[in-house]
Scaffold this active site. Structure first.
Site, PDB file in Angstrom:
ATOM      1  N   ASP A   1       0.837  -1.205   0.000  1.00 40.18           N
ATOM      2  CA  ASP A   1       0.000   0.000   0.000  1.00 40.18           C
ATOM      3  C   ASP A   1       0.871   1.254   0.000  1.00 40.18           C
ATOM      4  O   ASP A   1       2.078   1.203   0.270  1.00 40.18           O
ATOM      5  CB  ASP A   1      -0.892  -0.045   1.261  1.00 40.18           C
ATOM      6  CG  ASP A   1      -2.170   0.748   1.103  1.00 40.18           C
ATOM      7  OD1 ASP A   1      -2.287   1.527   0.137  1.00 40.18           O
ATOM      8  OD2 ASP A   1      -3.058   0.588   1.964  1.00 40.18           O
TER       9      ASP A   1
ATOM     10  N   ASP B   1     -10.535   2.156  -3.531  1.00 40.87           N
ATOM     11  CA  ASP B   1     -11.096   1.960  -2.187  1.00 40.87           C
ATOM     12  C   ASP B   1     -12.615   2.012  -2.219  1.00 40.87           C
ATOM     13  O   ASP B   1     -13.259   1.754  -1.203  1.00 40.87           O
ATOM     14  CB  ASP B   1     -10.560   3.024  -1.224  1.00 40.87           C
ATOM     15  CG  ASP B   1      -9.267   2.564  -0.575  1.00 40.87           C
ATOM     16  OD1 ASP B   1      -8.912   1.385  -0.726  1.00 40.87           O
ATOM     17  OD2 ASP B   1      -8.610   3.391   0.083  1.00 40.87           O
TER      18      ASP B   1
END
Ligand code: DGJ
Length: 741
Positions: free
Chosen positions: A480, A550
């Site tokens: 990430d 997301d």
């Protein structure tokens, strides 16, 4: 396929029999662009396509011998600024005396089989020399001793040309390189529309189209990563071009940092397409004896529409940019802990979730953020890559063993490029942060960016991660990256090299990936940057899949995936079925539709399956089974966009297997319409001479399906009305399974 040089006419011709790229050598030894498009057999007369047969008012010309020869009115391969050309240039330099004019002249060329790799950078590659041919042309600036090498690789199987450039300082003085585009393509007219893929966090890669007009127009990122605001992929297409008709040129940057993609239209309606590292804040000091390699850009040409352009790019990115153990393998169906428990978990809770996943048939359990240091929330602990034994008393090894014992592979989340102020790492190494001395340090998600331009920082993080990866049986890593770079400065470099830091940072990211891949070649990496904020071809070289967004709402994902598919293989888009109502939007979408969208990406779940009603859990089990059976067709077939989702009515896409035997159509009704018209959906990519069976609908001709189409009735949907009210619902969908008879 061939690359040839006609000595007499001074013309290079790159062709694979379907496309041609033609370069001329100008009277002054520079290179001109003569043609790019559908293949032509004979190009020896192509100097006739050089502009400038007569003098243009106001244009400066190079010598009185030929008052028509101005670089300002000549299409070129890699133009400079100021040597008569006053348009936006491909490169800019500052010499020791402060001057910026260079006079590069061709000094030699080489034609080789295959394709060379680019030092420290991601790039497309070949597996055998007959897959491509490469032309490298070297030009020299005699006064400074600087040389530049332009690389062009044409692929045999895809109509793609890879381009890059390198500079080598063979002179006595340092030279500052302040602009080094990877690609310049001068086109003879401006009758193009530019498509770009723009957005924001949670609504990434939405297509926008604009007509080219005189002047410059473009997109870029100065965020230190390729970004969700703009994606490093653009298309120039003719106004009449559709998915299945007309010319389109795709331009992809194989790079993950700051970028610029620009189309410059001049007063004679020629178009200059430029793509490369964003020149803002870029300044590379080339000391004598040093060289600089710019990243690669890929040009894709299609004369028959956007679907074909995308398909060629999909295949190349999937098989000749993505690498390694997982490249051709079916990707595991995963269950991720993030939207199930966020950071609030212990071993027992995780195992409960994993166990239910196993019951559903899932293959990989992924532990997301929250497992390390004192990571009780997102204010702390980034950089402390040691297991929090309060949450996981048996360590990572213990958890991995238990997950493995359930019959699942185990995967882990990391965010290696970041550091929190409240971390042991920061307390030990306060100078490891990218920050400008004496200035404020801005926070993003309460964190700072590590100075990956410094090899010792990359090595330090590598050592910590290695310990974890060696300790536990880890088969997947989600990497990430949750903030942009600000106040970019490295205390490890002198003032005159601060313009190198953004690029050196990305080189550091690539180096850490490379080291980890070398040490753990069987780990499947998935890249992620707050979802899809660093979704680019450079990342695919290291991580063959990337978390798409997301926003896990099925309908929003339909839009995100549709846009992403223009430039990237659908297999690379990480897509999960999450809980309903959706945690980002609060929208409720039937579980069928959530899965019917996600199955066109790399499929998984991101919720606690224990919380599903039994009926829905059974559907999940069936979805997993379906995915296992069909993932090869879904991910390795040719993807066709059929109907865009952006008007919020309906959407459709399909995948056809390479042998045209199987196809899967995804049809999605977004918002219900009252008194709606008759819907006919024309399919694509099938064998027009074959007969096909559509499961549940009967037999059709391939030609019939592609020309007359299928009639869509809502009743065909598996989920069409609210059982309580009998009202038709929004967001239903259906997959049509098609097999050749
Ligand atoms: C952002 C990612 O996109 C999410 O999927 C999740 O991993 C969080 N970060 C964790 O902090």
């Amino acid at each position: 396929m061939s690359v040839s040089y006609n000595e007499k006419e001074k013309i290079f011709h790159l062709t694979n029999g379907r496309v041609s790229y033609v370069i001329g050598v100008l009277p002054n030894g520079q290179l001109s662009q003569l043609y790019y498009g559908k293949a032509v057999k004979e190009v020896s007369g192509f100097n006739r396509y050089r502009e400038g047969a007569f003098c243009k008012a106001m244009a400066a010309f190079l010598s009185t011998d030929d008052p028509s020869f101005s670089l300002d009115t000549t299409r070129q391969e890699y133009p400079s600024f100021g040597e008569t050309d006053l348009r936006d240039p491909a490169f800019e330099l500052i010499f020791k005396d402060g001057s910026h004019i260079s006079e590069f002249r061709m000094a030699g060329y080489e034609i080789t089989k295959g394709k060379p790799s680019l030092p420290s950078l991601p790039a497309s590659y070949t597996e055998s020399d007959d897959e491509a041919e490469t032309l490298s042309v070297t030009l020299k600036d005699a006064l400074s001793g600087l040389s530049m090498t332009l690389l062009y690789t044409i692929f045999e199987n895809e109509d793609i040309i890879a381009r890059s450039v390198s500079f080598a300082n063979e002179g006595k003085d340092g030279i500052r390189l302040t602009r080094a585009m990877s690609l310049c393509l001068d086109l003879p007219d401006s009758n193009y529309e530019m498509m770009q893929f723009s957005g924001a966090w949670a609504r990434e890669r939405m297509p926008y189209t604009r007509k080219l007009v005189p002047g410059f127009q473009g997109i870029g990122s100065m965020r230190g990563h390729s970004s969700s605001q703009q994606n490093p992929f653009v298309i120039l297409k003719r106004p009449e071009t559709t998915e299945d008709f007309g010319e389109a040129i795709g331009c992809t940057f194989v790079y993950s940092g700051n970028f610029l993609a620009e189309a410059y239209v001049d007063c004679f309606d020629t178009t200059r397409l430029l793509m490369g590292i964003h020149p803002q804040n870029f300044c590379w000091l080339l000391k004598p004896g040093e060289s600089f390699q710019a990243p690669e850009a890929l040009l894709t040409y299609s004369s028959c529409g956007l679907n074909h352009m995308s398909q060629m790019l999909h295949r190349l990115l999937r098989t000749r940019v993505a690498r390694g153990f997982w490249r051709d393998k079916e990707r595991p169906i995963l269950l991720n802990s993030w939207e199930a428990v966020f950071m609030d978990f212990n071993e027992e809770k995780l195992l409960e979730i994993a166990k239910k996943g196993k019951e559903a048939g899932v293959e990989l359990f992924v532990l997301d953020d929250g497992w390390f240091g004192n990571r009780i929330d997102d204010h702390r602990a980034l950089g402390d890559w040691k297991v929090d034994t309060r949450k996981l008393p048996n360590g990572m090894k213990g958890l991995a063993e238990k997950v493995n014992a359930l019959g699942l592979e185990f995967g882990l989340w990391i965010e290696p490029e970041m550091i929190n102020e409240d971390s042991d790492l920061y307390r030990q190494h306060p100078d490891w942060v990218l920050a400008t001395p004496g200035r404020n340090r801005s926070y993003g998600r309460y964190q700072w960016v590590l100075d990956f331009s410094r090899p010792e920082v990359v090595d330090g993080i590598y050592d910590m991660l290695c310990k974890i990866f060696l300790d536990a049986n880890i088969s997947y890593i989600k990497w990430d990256m949750n903030r942009s770079v600000t106040e970019c400065y490295s205390v490890a470099y002198p003032p005159e090299q601060q313009g190198e830091i953004y690029h050196r940072y990305i080189l550091g990211v690539y180096r850490l990936y490379e080291k980890l891949i070398a040490a753990f070649p069987k780990i499947l990496f998935e890249s992620c940057a707050s979802g899809g904020c660093r979704f680019d071809a450079g990342m695919l070289y290291y991580a063959p899949q990337a978390w798409g967004s997301d926003d896990t709402d099925g309908i929003e994902r339909l839009k995100i995936h549709y846009g992403t598919s223009y430039g990237y293989p659908i297999e690379s888009i990480g897509a999960h079925v999450s809980a309903s109502p959706n945690q980002q939007l609060g929208r409720s979408v039937p579980i069928e539709t959530r899965a019917n969208v996600a199955c066109f990406g790399t499929f998984g779940y991101e919720l606690d399956l224990n919380h599903l009603p039994e009926e829905e859990f059974k559907k999940v089990c069936a979805q997993v089974e379906f995915m296992k059976k069909n993932r090869r067709t879904l991910h390795h077939g040719d993807f066709y966009r059929l109907k865009p989702p952006y008007d919020n009515t309906t959407a459709a896409w399909m995948v056809v297997s390479g042998d045209k035997k199987d196809a899967i159509v995804g049809y999605y009704k977004i918002l219900n319409q009252v008194n709606r018209g008759f819907i006919r959906l024309r399919l694509d990519g099938l064998d027009e001479n074959a007969r096909y069976e559509i499961e549940g609908l009967g037999e059709f001709g391939g030609d019939e399906l592609m020309n007359a189409g299928i009639v869509i009735f809502d009743e065909q949907a598996t989920f069409t009305t609210d059982p309580a009210t009998g009202h038709q619902l929004d967001f239903w969908s259906r997959l049509y399974m098609i097999h050749r008879i």
